[in-house]
Design a protein around this motif. Structure first.
Motif, PDB file in Angstrom:
ATOM      1  N   PHE A  76      49.565   3.427 143.673  1.00 28.26           N
ATOM      2  CA  PHE A  76      50.137   2.668 142.561  1.00 28.26           C
ATOM      3  C   PHE A  76      49.335   2.892 141.279  1.00 28.26           C
ATOM      4  CE2 PHE A  76      52.151  -0.255 145.816  1.00 28.26           C
ATOM      5  CZ  PHE A  76      53.455   0.091 145.502  1.00 28.26           C
ATOM      6  N   MET A  77      48.027   3.056 141.411  1.00 26.18           N
ATOM      7  CA  MET A  77      47.204   3.351 140.239  1.00 26.18           C
ATOM      8  C   MET A  77      47.587   4.716 139.650  1.00 26.18           C
ATOM      9  SD  MET A  77      45.423   0.697 139.580  1.00 26.18           S
ATOM     10  CE  MET A  77      44.216   1.293 138.411  1.00 26.18           C
ATOM     11  N   LYS A  78      47.876   5.678 140.508  1.00 26.90           N
ATOM     12  CA  LYS A  78      48.335   6.991 140.023  1.00 26.90           C
ATOM     13  C   LYS A  78      49.675   6.837 139.303  1.00 26.90           C
ATOM     14  CE  LYS A  78      45.935   9.998 143.219  1.00 26.90           C
ATOM     15  NZ  LYS A  78      45.396  11.173 142.617  1.00 26.90           N
ATOM     16  N   CYS A  79      50.533   5.973 139.836  1.00 23.25           N
ATOM     17  CA  CYS A  79      51.819   5.699 139.168  1.00 23.25           C
ATOM     18  C   CYS A  79      51.576   5.159 137.762  1.00 23.25           C
ATOM     19  CB  CYS A  79      52.646   4.692 139.972  1.00 23.25           C
ATOM     20  SG  CYS A  79      53.322   5.332 141.505  1.00 23.25           S
ATOM     21  N   LEU A  80      50.598   4.272 137.644  1.00 18.46           N
ATOM     22  CA  LEU A  80      50.296   3.690 136.336  1.00 18.46           C
ATOM     23  C   LEU A  80      49.686   4.713 135.382  1.00 18.46           C
ATOM     24  CD1 LEU A  80      49.002   0.222 137.540  1.00 18.46           C
ATOM     25  CD2 LEU A  80      51.095   0.686 136.231  1.00 18.46           C
ATOM     26  N   GLU A  81      49.018   5.710 135.916  1.00 21.19           N
ATOM     27  CA  GLU A  81      48.531   6.804 135.066  1.00 21.19           C
ATOM     28  C   GLU A  81      49.714   7.620 134.532  1.00 21.19           C
ATOM     29  OE1 GLU A  81      45.742   9.200 137.258  1.00 21.19           O
ATOM     30  OE2 GLU A  81      44.426   7.488 137.646  1.00 21.19           O
ATOM     31  N   MET A  82      50.745   7.772 135.361  1.00 16.69           N
ATOM     32  CA  MET A  82      51.926   8.541 134.972  1.00 16.69           C
ATOM     33  C   MET A  82      52.851   7.751 134.054  1.00 16.69           C
ATOM     34  SD  MET A  82      53.134  10.553 138.377  1.00 16.69           S
ATOM     35  CE  MET A  82      52.202  10.017 139.787  1.00 16.69           C
ATOM     36  N   LYS A  83      52.960   6.448 134.307  1.00 11.58           N
ATOM     37  CA  LYS A  83      53.862   5.588 133.533  1.00 11.58           C
ATOM     38  C   LYS A  83      53.162   4.254 133.283  1.00 11.58           C
ATOM     39  CE  LYS A  83      58.579   3.873 133.341  1.00 11.58           C
ATOM     40  NZ  LYS A  83      58.289   2.572 132.821  1.00 11.58           N
ATOM     41  N   GLU A  84      52.393   4.228 132.211  1.00  6.86           N
ATOM     42  CA  GLU A  84      51.627   3.032 131.857  1.00  6.86           C
ATOM     43  C   GLU A  84      52.556   1.830 131.720  1.00  6.86           C
ATOM     44  OE1 GLU A  84      48.698   1.541 128.265  1.00  6.86           O
ATOM     45  OE2 GLU A  84      49.162   3.660 128.459  1.00  6.86           O
ATOM     46  N   GLY A  85      52.133   0.724 132.309  1.00  7.07           N
ATOM     47  CA  GLY A  85      52.910  -0.499 132.183  1.00  7.07           C
ATOM     48  C   GLY A  85      54.055  -0.628 133.173  1.00  7.07           C
ATOM     49  N   ASP A  86      54.141   0.253 134.166  1.00  3.62           N
ATOM     50  CA  ASP A  86      55.206   0.155 135.162  1.00  3.62           C
ATOM     51  C   ASP A  86      55.122  -1.190 135.884  1.00  3.62           C
ATOM     52  OD1 ASP A  86      57.360   1.208 136.897  1.00  3.62           O
ATOM     53  OD2 ASP A  86      55.792   1.121 138.438  1.00  3.62           O
ATOM     54  N   GLY A  87      56.134  -2.008 135.711  1.00  2.00           N
ATOM     55  CA  GLY A  87      56.131  -3.377 136.228  1.00  2.00           C
ATOM     56  C   GLY A  87      55.905  -3.510 137.722  1.00  2.00           C
ATOM     57  N   PRO A  88      56.677  -2.808 138.556  1.00  2.00           N
ATOM     58  CA  PRO A  88      56.464  -2.942 140.002  1.00  2.00           C
ATOM     59  C   PRO A  88      55.062  -2.503 140.429  1.00  2.00           C
ATOM     60  CG  PRO A  88      58.627  -2.031 139.573  1.00  2.00           C
ATOM     61  CD  PRO A  88      57.901  -2.052 138.246  1.00  2.00           C
ATOM     62  N   SER A  89      54.567  -1.413 139.861  1.00  2.00           N
ATOM     63  CA  SER A  89      53.216  -0.947 140.210  1.00  2.00           C
ATOM     64  C   SER A  89      52.174  -1.973 139.788  1.00  2.00           C
ATOM     65  CB  SER A  89      52.914   0.406 139.544  1.00  2.00           C
ATOM     66  OG  SER A  89      53.767   1.407 140.042  1.00  2.00           O
ATOM     67  N   LEU A  90      52.287  -2.487 138.574  1.00  2.00           N
ATOM     68  CA  LEU A  90      51.340  -3.499 138.092  1.00  2.00           C
ATOM     69  C   LEU A  90      51.350  -4.744 138.970  1.00  2.00           C
ATOM     70  CD1 LEU A  90      51.763  -3.459 134.205  1.00  2.00           C
ATOM     71  CD2 LEU A  90      49.680  -2.977 135.496  1.00  2.00           C
ATOM     72  N   SER A  91      52.531  -5.182 139.332  1.00  2.00           N
ATOM     73  CA  SER A  91      52.667  -6.377 140.148  1.00  2.00           C
ATOM     74  C   SER A  91      51.984  -6.214 141.503  1.00  2.00           C
ATOM     75  CB  SER A  91      54.150  -6.701 140.331  1.00  2.00           C
ATOM     76  OG  SER A  91      54.309  -7.824 141.158  1.00  2.00           O
ATOM     77  N   LEU A  92      52.223  -5.078 142.137  1.00  2.00           N
ATOM     78  CA  LEU A  92      51.640  -4.873 143.460  1.00  2.00           C
ATOM     79  C   LEU A  92      50.142  -4.605 143.398  1.00  2.00           C
ATOM     80  CD1 LEU A  92      54.656  -3.051 145.012  1.00  2.00           C
ATOM     81  CD2 LEU A  92      53.664  -5.196 145.809  1.00  2.00           C
ATOM     82  N   VAL A  93      49.680  -3.890 142.382  1.00  2.00           N
ATOM     83  CA  VAL A  93      48.243  -3.676 142.197  1.00  2.00           C
ATOM     84  C   VAL A  93      47.540  -5.026 142.031  1.00  2.00           C
ATOM     85  CG1 VAL A  93      46.561  -2.900 140.460  1.00  2.00           C
ATOM     86  CG2 VAL A  93      48.253  -1.302 141.344  1.00  2.00           C
ATOM     87  N   ASN A  94      48.098  -5.887 141.200  1.00  2.00           N
ATOM     88  CA  ASN A  94      47.503  -7.208 140.982  1.00  2.00           C
ATOM     89  C   ASN A  94      47.503  -8.045 142.250  1.00  2.00           C
ATOM     90  OD1 ASN A  94      46.758  -6.896 138.290  1.00  2.00           O
ATOM     91  ND2 ASN A  94      48.790  -7.466 137.566  1.00  2.00           N
ATOM     92  N   SER A  95      48.591  -7.987 142.997  1.00  2.00           N
ATOM     93  CA  SER A  95      48.675  -8.754 144.233  1.00  2.00           C
ATOM     94  C   SER A  95      47.661  -8.258 145.260  1.00  2.00           C
ATOM     95  CB  SER A  95      50.095  -8.645 144.806  1.00  2.00           C
ATOM     96  OG  SER A  95      50.195  -9.358 146.009  1.00  2.00           O
ATOM     97  N   ILE A  96      47.606  -6.948 145.461  1.00  2.00           N
ATOM     98  CA  ILE A  96      46.674  -6.374 146.437  1.00  2.00           C
ATOM     99  C   ILE A  96      45.238  -6.694 146.064  1.00  2.00           C
ATOM    100  CG2 ILE A  96      45.724  -4.188 147.300  1.00  2.00           C
ATOM    101  CD1 ILE A  96      48.613  -3.046 147.090  1.00  2.00           C
ATOM    102  N   SER A 108      55.873   6.867 147.995  1.00  2.00           N
ATOM    103  CA  SER A 108      54.756   6.947 148.938  1.00  2.00           C
ATOM    104  C   SER A 108      53.891   5.691 148.876  1.00  2.00           C
ATOM    105  CB  SER A 108      53.915   8.190 148.625  1.00  2.00           C
ATOM    106  OG  SER A 108      52.838   8.293 149.510  1.00  2.00           O
ATOM    107  N   ALA A 109      53.663   5.185 147.673  1.00  2.00           N
ATOM    108  CA  ALA A 109      52.887   3.946 147.506  1.00  2.00           C
ATOM    109  C   ALA A 109      53.593   2.786 148.190  1.00  2.00           C
ATOM    110  CB  ALA A 109      52.688   3.650 146.024  1.00  2.00           C
ATOM    111  N   GLY A 110      54.902   2.708 148.001  1.00  2.00           N
ATOM    112  CA  GLY A 110      55.681   1.645 148.642  1.00  2.00           C
ATOM    113  C   GLY A 110      55.632   1.732 150.155  1.00  2.00           C
ATOM    114  N   ASP A 111      55.725   2.959 150.673  1.00  2.00           N
ATOM    115  CA  ASP A 111      55.630   3.136 152.123  1.00  2.00           C
ATOM    116  C   ASP A 111      54.267   2.677 152.642  1.00  2.00           C
ATOM    117  OD1 ASP A 111      58.207   4.160 152.315  1.00  2.00           O
ATOM    118  OD2 ASP A 111      57.545   6.257 152.323  1.00  2.00           O
ATOM    119  N   SER A 112      53.200   3.042 151.935  1.00  2.00           N
ATOM    120  CA  SER A 112      51.854   2.626 152.346  1.00  2.00           C
ATOM    121  C   SER A 112      51.726   1.105 152.315  1.00  2.00           C
ATOM    122  CB  SER A 112      50.792   3.253 151.435  1.00  2.00           C
ATOM    123  OG  SER A 112      50.743   4.647 151.619  1.00  2.00           O
TER     124      SER A 112
END
Length: 85
Positions: free
Chosen positions: A44-64, A27-31
């Protein structure tokens, strides 16, 4: 949704990750692709709560947040250009 369109990819993801994580990441990717970056960021922040350190989520959060300050570029076509990264 981009991750679950292919049954084989979805099966591989579910072997490694929790179903709720896969759904939220999808869903985050679709958004993100649709240019709804504030919604994507929250997901993506919720993803990081579920799986701390998730690379793709971290990368996109930082970019956004850091690179674009939540502003979608006018020429955004639903993907990130990795040149110069």
């Amino acid at each position: 949704s981009f991750l679950t369109e292919d049954a084989e990819i979805e099966s591989l993801l579910l072997r490694r990750y929790d179903e709720k994580f896969v759904e939220m990441s999808d869903s985050a990717g679709d958004s993100y692709i649709e240019g709804e970056w504030k919604a994507a960021y929250a997901k993506f922040m919720k993803c990081l709560e579920m799986k701390e350190g998730d690379g793709p989520s971290l990368s996109l959060v930082n970019s956004i947040e850091k690179k674009y300050n939540f502003v979608v570029p006018e020429d955004f076509q639903g993907y990130r250009d990795f040149k110069g990264i």
